[in-house]
Design an enzyme around this catalytic site. Structure first.
Site, PDB file in Angstrom:
ATOM      1  N   LYS A   1       0.859  -1.185   0.000  1.00  0.00           N
ATOM      2  CA  LYS A   1       0.000   0.000   0.000  1.00  0.00           C
ATOM      3  C   LYS A   1       0.891   1.229   0.000  1.00  0.00           C
ATOM      4  O   LYS A   1       1.665   1.449   0.924  1.00  0.00           O
ATOM      5  CB  LYS A   1      -0.915   0.005   1.226  1.00  0.00           C
ATOM      6  CG  LYS A   1      -1.837   1.217   1.295  1.00  0.00           C
ATOM      7  CD  LYS A   1      -2.739   1.135   2.515  1.00  0.00           C
ATOM      8  CE  LYS A   1      -3.654   2.340   2.626  1.00  0.00           C
ATOM      9  NZ  LYS A   1      -4.528   2.249   3.820  1.00  0.00           N
TER      10      LYS A   1
ATOM     11  N   LYS B   1      -2.266  -1.544  -3.683  1.00  0.00           N
ATOM     12  CA  LYS B   1      -3.088  -0.336  -3.638  1.00  0.00           C
ATOM     13  C   LYS B   1      -2.177   0.886  -3.741  1.00  0.00           C
ATOM     14  O   LYS B   1      -1.188   0.941  -3.009  1.00  0.00           O
ATOM     15  CB  LYS B   1      -3.883  -0.292  -2.328  1.00  0.00           C
ATOM     16  CG  LYS B   1      -4.788   0.919  -2.172  1.00  0.00           C
ATOM     17  CD  LYS B   1      -5.506   0.902  -0.830  1.00  0.00           C
ATOM     18  CE  LYS B   1      -6.394   2.123  -0.685  1.00  0.00           C
ATOM     19  NZ  LYS B   1      -7.080   2.185   0.625  1.00  0.00           N
TER      20      LYS B   1
END
Length: 329
Positions: free
Chosen positions: A198, A251
């Site tokens: 992320k 992400k």
């Protein structure tokens, strides 16, 4: 002109293009993110994300049931509590907004897969993803103390009936600690989907409007990843797999397709990608201005995720994509 190789032969008709198509998008690939708030009694539009709403518990159930009827098998929950504090106490409260929402969804449709975002930012008064100490504008997050709260949160979600818990905080060691906590509490079959890579991204702005989770001071660059680093993303993913992750996630999505590809190629684990709020908002704005064909653009992007190796796609377009796929046009 004599050409032995003519690749265009296989592109000449729709039937031929379908016959040799390498990747296909299915409604079963889609996960719908939903925002449930205990501060409202209906649906509140998220201005920066047209078509996305904060939902009361009743509206959440209605939205999830409608999505499930359209073929979407999984939702990802984010909770917005009425009260926040510096210990994120509502994140792991047995009657917290997420815990109540999980129970309501599983009661309404047991076969719906309920995934819960395991993070503390929406529940912290300062908006950071853990126990935080401030020195001027600098926010210092206490990794190990935060992990303890994340374990409590994940176990409370599993106890409420969540099928999959998804830690998104990027604290070191949190996957192993959560796996151990789930097992010790008797939830050996609870699935763990880690936000393994992320990145600290400018594409999260509209989400922070929806989840009411913007940091009050400082930023998240001391725990979310540097956008410049690909090899580090692989190391982070390897650690999460070693610690017990069942599914790994990258992400954001579109700016990090190279990471999706490398993660899937190297590890082969079920791989999710998050088509984040900024990616959604940009296309929505361009489509509303008449600059892009929304349907064609979104379906092309979904295929890009599949081509890069994603098995699962978390997207705010899930219901629209399901409709487009069902129409066959």
């Amino acid at each position: 002109m004599h050409l032995l190789k003519r690749p265009r032969r296989l592109r000449s008709t729709p039937a031929l293009r379908n016959l040799v198509r390498e990747n296909a998008l299915r409604v079963e690939d889609l996960i719908l993110p939903l925002f449930v708030s205990e501060k409202i009694s209906g649906r509140v539009p998220v201005v920066s994300m047209p078509g996305v709403f904060q939902l009361s518990e009743k509206e959440l159930v209605a939205e999830a049931l409608a999505a499930h009827a359209e073929g979407i098998s999984a939702v990802l929950l984010f909770g917005i509590p009425e009260k926040k504090d510096e210990q994120a106490s509502q994140a792991y409260a047995e009657d917290g907004v997420v815990q109540r929402a999980v129970r309501a969804l599983k009661a309404a449709r047991p076969e719906l897969l309920v995934i819960t975002d395991v993070c503390l930012c929406e529940f912290m008064s300062h908006g950071h993803c853990g126990i935080t100490h401030f020195h001027g504008d600098q926010a210092l997050v206490d990794n190990d103390a935060s992990v303890e709260l994340l374990v409590r949160t994940a176990v409370s979600h599993a106890r409420a009936g969540a099928d999959i818990v998804a830690p998104s905080d990027m604290m070191d060691g949190r996957v192993g600690a959560i796996r151990a906590g789930l097992d010790a509490a008797g939830f050996q079959n609870a699935i763990l989907m880690s936000y393994a890579a992320k990145f600290a991204s400018a594409h999260y702005g509209p989400f922070r409007d929806a989840a009411e989770s913007a940091p009050a001071a400082g930023d998240r660059r001391t725990y979310q990843m540097d956008a410049a680093n690909a090899r580090e993303a692989l190391r982070e993913t390897a650690l999460d797999i070693e610690e017990g992750a069942d599914i790994v996630m990258v992400k954001p999505g579109l700016p990090y397709l190279d990471i999706v590809w490398r993660v899937k190629e190297q590890f082969g684990l079920p791989t999710a990608v998050y088509n984040v709020s900024g990616e959604y908002a940009m296309v929505k704005a361009a489509a509303q201005a008449g600059w892009l064909d929304e349907r064609a653009t979104v379906l092309e992007q979904m295929l890009a995720f599949k081509r890069a190796g994603a098995d699962l796609i978390i997207t705010y377009w899930a219901r629209q994509v399901a409709g487009w796929l069902a129409s066959g046009k």
